[in-house]
Motif scaffolding. Structure first.
Motif, PDB file in Angstrom:
ATOM      1  N   ILE A  65       1.283  -1.017   0.087  1.00  0.00           N
ATOM      2  CA  ILE A  65       0.435  -0.223  -0.184  1.00  0.00           C
ATOM      3  C   ILE A  65       0.871   1.531  -0.380  1.00  0.00           C
ATOM      4  O   ILE A  65      -0.230   2.533  -0.736  1.00  0.00           O
ATOM      5  N   SER A  66       2.094   1.091   0.277  1.00  0.00           N
ATOM      6  CA  SER A  66       3.185   2.321   0.331  1.00  0.00           C
ATOM      7  C   SER A  66       4.236   1.764   1.003  1.00  0.00           C
ATOM      8  O   SER A  66       4.257   0.957   1.133  1.00  0.00           O
ATOM      9  N   THR A  67       5.177   2.757  -0.072  1.00  0.00           N
ATOM     10  CA  THR A  67       6.482   2.326   0.954  1.00  0.00           C
ATOM     11  C   THR A  67       7.374   3.014   1.379  1.00  0.00           C
ATOM     12  O   THR A  67       8.560   2.994   1.744  1.00  0.00           O
ATOM     13  N   GLU A  68       6.627   4.112   2.147  1.00  0.00           N
ATOM     14  CA  GLU A  68       6.893   4.827   2.909  1.00  0.00           C
ATOM     15  C   GLU A  68       6.482   3.967   5.004  1.00  0.00           C
ATOM     16  O   GLU A  68       5.803   3.628   4.912  1.00  0.00           O
ATOM     17  N   GLN A  69       7.362   3.838   5.520  1.00  0.00           N
ATOM     18  CA  GLN A  69       7.245   4.208   6.931  1.00  0.00           C
ATOM     19  C   GLN A  69       6.347   4.261   7.875  1.00  0.00           C
ATOM     20  O   GLN A  69       5.561   3.245   8.320  1.00  0.00           O
ATOM     21  N   SER A  70       6.261   5.448   7.372  1.00  0.00           N
ATOM     22  CA  SER A  70       5.381   6.421   8.543  1.00  0.00           C
ATOM     23  C   SER A  70       4.066   6.335   7.806  1.00  0.00           C
ATOM     24  O   SER A  70       3.014   5.490   8.834  1.00  0.00           O
ATOM     25  N   GLU A  71       3.697   5.529   6.373  1.00  0.00           N
ATOM     26  CA  GLU A  71       2.437   5.390   6.109  1.00  0.00           C
ATOM     27  C   GLU A  71       1.601   4.393   5.852  1.00  0.00           C
ATOM     28  O   GLU A  71       0.482   3.806   6.312  1.00  0.00           O
ATOM     29  N   ARG A  72       2.936   3.581   6.401  1.00  0.00           N
ATOM     30  CA  ARG A  72       2.058   1.831   6.664  1.00  0.00           C
ATOM     31  C   ARG A  72       2.309   1.759   8.042  1.00  0.00           C
ATOM     32  O   ARG A  72       1.523   1.077   8.544  1.00  0.00           O
ATOM     33  N   ASP A  73       2.816   2.439   8.562  1.00  0.00           N
ATOM     34  CA  ASP A  73       3.074   2.511  11.094  1.00  0.00           C
ATOM     35  C   ASP A  73       1.729   2.946  10.474  1.00  0.00           C
ATOM     36  O   ASP A  73       0.210   2.943  11.716  1.00  0.00           O
ATOM     37  N   SER A  74       1.394   4.438  10.350  1.00  0.00           N
ATOM     38  CA  SER A  74       0.168   4.866  10.905  1.00  0.00           C
ATOM     39  C   SER A  74      -1.213   3.890   9.414  1.00  0.00           C
ATOM     40  O   SER A  74      -2.515   3.709  10.670  1.00  0.00           O
ATOM     41  N   ALA A  75      -1.344   2.866   8.705  1.00  0.00           N
ATOM     42  CA  ALA A  75      -2.819   2.372   8.331  1.00  0.00           C
ATOM     43  C   ALA A  75      -2.667   0.938   9.595  1.00  0.00           C
ATOM     44  O   ALA A  75      -3.506   0.449   9.058  1.00  0.00           O
ATOM     45  N   THR A  76      -1.218   0.640   9.429  1.00  0.00           N
ATOM     46  CA  THR A  76      -1.320  -0.146  10.661  1.00  0.00           C
ATOM     47  C   THR A  76      -2.361   0.104  11.910  1.00  0.00           C
ATOM     48  O   THR A  76      -2.414  -1.122  12.575  1.00  0.00           O
ATOM     49  N   ALA A  77      -1.788   0.751  12.843  1.00  0.00           N
ATOM     50  CA  ALA A  77      -2.560   1.885  13.338  1.00  0.00           C
ATOM     51  C   ALA A  77      -3.985   1.213  13.267  1.00  0.00           C
ATOM     52  O   ALA A  77      -4.811   1.852  14.144  1.00  0.00           O
ATOM     53  N   TYR A  78      -4.668   2.176  11.632  1.00  0.00           N
ATOM     54  CA  TYR A  78      -6.206   2.045  11.453  1.00  0.00           C
ATOM     55  C   TYR A  78      -6.384   0.350  11.190  1.00  0.00           C
ATOM     56  O   TYR A  78      -7.724   0.347  12.074  1.00  0.00           O
ATOM     57  N   ARG A  79      -5.921  -0.430  11.128  1.00  0.00           N
ATOM     58  CA  ARG A  79      -5.941  -1.484  10.808  1.00  0.00           C
ATOM     59  C   ARG A  79      -6.196  -2.062  12.536  1.00  0.00           C
ATOM     60  O   ARG A  79      -7.343  -2.777  12.053  1.00  0.00           O
ATOM     61  N   MET A  80      -5.131  -1.899  13.152  1.00  0.00           N
ATOM     62  CA  MET A  80      -5.262  -2.852  14.718  1.00  0.00           C
ATOM     63  C   MET A  80      -6.261  -2.175  15.586  1.00  0.00           C
ATOM     64  O   MET A  80      -7.163  -2.376  16.023  1.00  0.00           O
ATOM     65  N   THR A  81      -6.620  -0.577  14.934  1.00  0.00           N
ATOM     66  CA  THR A  81      -8.224   0.045  15.633  1.00  0.00           C
ATOM     67  C   THR A  81      -9.859  -1.257  15.360  1.00  0.00           C
ATOM     68  O   THR A  81     -10.428  -0.934  15.921  1.00  0.00           O
ATOM     69  N   VAL A  82      -9.517  -0.944  13.934  1.00  0.00           N
ATOM     70  CA  VAL A  82     -10.561  -1.510  13.150  1.00  0.00           C
ATOM     71  C   VAL A  82     -10.590  -3.389  13.654  1.00  0.00           C
ATOM     72  O   VAL A  82     -11.402  -3.755  14.549  1.00  0.00           O
ATOM     73  N   GLU A  83      -9.532  -3.637  14.093  1.00  0.00           N
ATOM     74  CA  GLU A  83      -9.029  -5.611  14.167  1.00  0.00           C
ATOM     75  C   GLU A  83     -10.077  -5.601  15.838  1.00  0.00           C
ATOM     76  O   GLU A  83     -10.595  -6.537  16.730  1.00  0.00           O
ATOM     77  N   VAL A  84      -9.143  -4.607  16.282  1.00  0.00           N
ATOM     78  CA  VAL A  84      -9.377  -4.504  17.738  1.00  0.00           C
ATOM     79  C   VAL A  84     -10.834  -4.189  18.122  1.00  0.00           C
ATOM     80  O   VAL A  84     -12.284  -5.043  19.179  1.00  0.00           O
TER      81      VAL A  84
END
Length: 530
Positions: free
Chosen positions: A176-195
């Motif tokens: 979805i992105s080559t940027e670490q910050s964008e991947r980390d942000s998307a992962t935070a969104y994902r974890m929020t939705v998963e919880v």
């Protein structure tokens, strides 16, 4: 989300923005063209995050309720139930690297390389999931053997199909992105939705099933006590409640899959179109499993995941029989998951501010004092709710951190092994393999321990040795596993300084390759760098 499916050319065109291609006859302008940082919109991140809910919805329902469902509703004996739980999880773990292998051999399509797996596995998965919660009416005398085979078959089938959804979805993080910050942000969104998905799964399964449970009663029959929890009528109502909950969760599963498929596009790097041949799977596997940071990361999370899975798998029985909160365990589960949902953003801020390794030590270890308190205290509903809310804080960290740290390991791997494209599914599938295998071990050992302690199916109460066994499985065993996992994290080498160095090195190599000319040779070099 950025779209890259059209980059089919074997030339360097796929590496350059459109403005540069229009002036390709003047190479001097290539170096002056600024390189835009990839940004993911909130809509992109939300659509991506929603895709994580199905796995958590079904996993939460199975993790918290399958054991008590098999023992008290389907009336499977403890030993066969332990075999179902262990074999199902072990099979689930085995399918992860198998699906990862198949994905690594998949070719790109109009839908991408990962998305077809997600789309086509969904309808079959929801059918298998529904049948897990169905109690068939077998002929007299054949119920035990046929019931055992029924639940084993559909449990293994569902776990295979949900793996075909979850492994490509997990690998999608790197596309979805080559940027670490964008991947980390998307992962935070994902974890929020998963919880949030676990909250919804807990609420649906727990509240619907909890409302159908009949009050516990004991009848005096001469000198013997008939120890029962359900009459025939209430048992049928409970079975129907499980089916209703399964139908609702299956419907949400389909809706989330549709949103993911419509709202997310895989970003294909241009070098992949030019790559003549991908790395052989077993060669890639050997490189991945010899990568030190990856081995240390999964070893640490293997122990901590096993700890939380022991709590998850035995929590319903622990609340019902050890603490005596038969009608409250679903509300306690809801309190844990709501607390975890609200603290995910806090942990995202914490790991950004103080680093991921620090977040691991603080977040995972915060569960230990509350587990000790549960082990020492007597049954008290108010204190139990306080402990549940506090435990949710640690659960949030356990959800977020593994998926936030895996991309850092993959970046480090790409720097050390530049000629190894297409290994992302191997990283994610084998991490999931080890965690699911740990889950199978925890469920199998737990149910087998209850069998040795003489657990009484549909019992209104349990012998003291069963209550003690449940307390050990929910408190002392997880504490020991958490401490072992934290010791292993001391060996994990990628701290914040190392992450910054890797980020700069990767970006410098990308920039150098992008500005080094428009020849096919330069395109091949960029492929090697990535």
């Amino acid at each position: 989300m950025a779209k890259g499916e059209g980059a089919e050319s074997g030339s360097a065109a796929g590496l350059l923005p459109t403005g540069i291609l229009q002036a390709s006859d003047r190479p001097v302008q290539v170096k002056k063209e600024p390189k835009k940082k990839q940004q993911l919109s909130i809509c992109n991140k939300l659509c991506y995050a929603v895709g994580g809910a199905p796995y958590q919805l079904t996993g939460c329902a199975l993790g918290f309720f399958l054991q008590i469902y098999l023992l008290d509703v389907a009336k499977v004996e403890p030993l066969p139930a332990s075999i179902i739980l262990f074999v199902g999880r072990a099979w689930d773990a085995f399918t992860d690297p198998l699906v990862g292998f198949c994905i690594s051999k998949s070719s790109w399509t109009r839908l991408g390389r990962l998305m077809p797996w997600i789309i086509f596995s969904t309808p079959l998965a929801i059918i298998a999931y529904f049948l897990i919660w169905f109690v068939p009416d077998f002929p007299p005398g054949m119920g035990r053997s046929h019931g055992f085979l029924w639940y084993l078959l559909f449990y293994c089938l569902f776990e295979t199909l949900v793996t075909c959804f979850h492994v490509p979805y997990s690998a999608l993080t790197m596309f979805i992105s080559t940027e670490q910050s964008e991947r980390d942000s998307a992962t935070a969104y994902r974890m929020t939705v998963e919880v949030l998905g676990t909250v919804i799964g807990t609420a649906i399964q727990g509240q619907i099933v909890g409302q159908a449970n009949a009050p516990c009663f004991q009848d005096q029959n001469g000198s013997a006590i008939v120890n029962r929890t359900q009459s025939t009528t209430s048992l049928k109502e409970t079975q129907n409640a499980y089916l209703l909950a399964a139908g609702i969760i299956a419907s949400i599963y389909v809706i989330c899959a549709i949103i993911l498929a419509l709202g997310v596009r895989e970003q294909r790097e241009s070098y992949e179109a030019q790559q003549a041949e991908s790395m052989p799977f077993f060669q890639g596997l050997r490189l991945v499993m010899s990568h030190g940071p990856y081995v240390k990361l999964i070893a640490g999370f293997l122990f901590t995941s096993l700890a939380f899975m022991l709590v998850e798998g035995n929590f319903a029985l622990f609340c019902t029989y050890t603490l005596g909160f038969r009608n409250e365990f679903q509300n306690l589960l809801l309190a844990i998951m709501l607390s975890a949902t609200f603290t995910i953003p806090i942990w995202q801020w914490f790991l950004t501010r103080f680093g991921k390794k620090t977040a691991v030590y603080v977040g995972i270890s915060s569960a230990v004092p509350f587990l000790i308190l549960v082990a020492l205290m007597k049954s008290n509903l108010i204190v139990t709710y306080v402990v549940a809310i506090a435990a949710g804080v640690s659960v949030a960290a356990a959800f977020l951190l593994p998926w936030s740290m895996l991309p850092d390991v993959i970046d480090d791997f790409h720097l050390k092994h530049p000629n190894s494209p297409g290994t992302e599914p191997i990283f994610f599938s084998f991490y999931v393999f080890f965690t699911k295998f740990a889950s199978g071990v925890s469920l199998g050992v737990s149910t087998l321990s209850l069998d040795f302690a003489e657990y009484q199916t549909q019992g209104c109460s349990q012998p003291e040795q069963v209550k003690f066994t449940l307390k050990m499985l929910v408190t002392m065993a997880p504490i020991i596993l958490i401490l072992l996992g934290l010791l292993l994290f001391k060996l994990y080498p990628i701290d914040e300084e190392k992450r910054r160095q890797n980020k700069k090195a990767l970006q410098a190599l990308r920039d150098e390759a992008s500005s080094s000319g428009c020849s096919d040779t330069d395109s091949t070099e960029l492929a090697s760098i990535l």
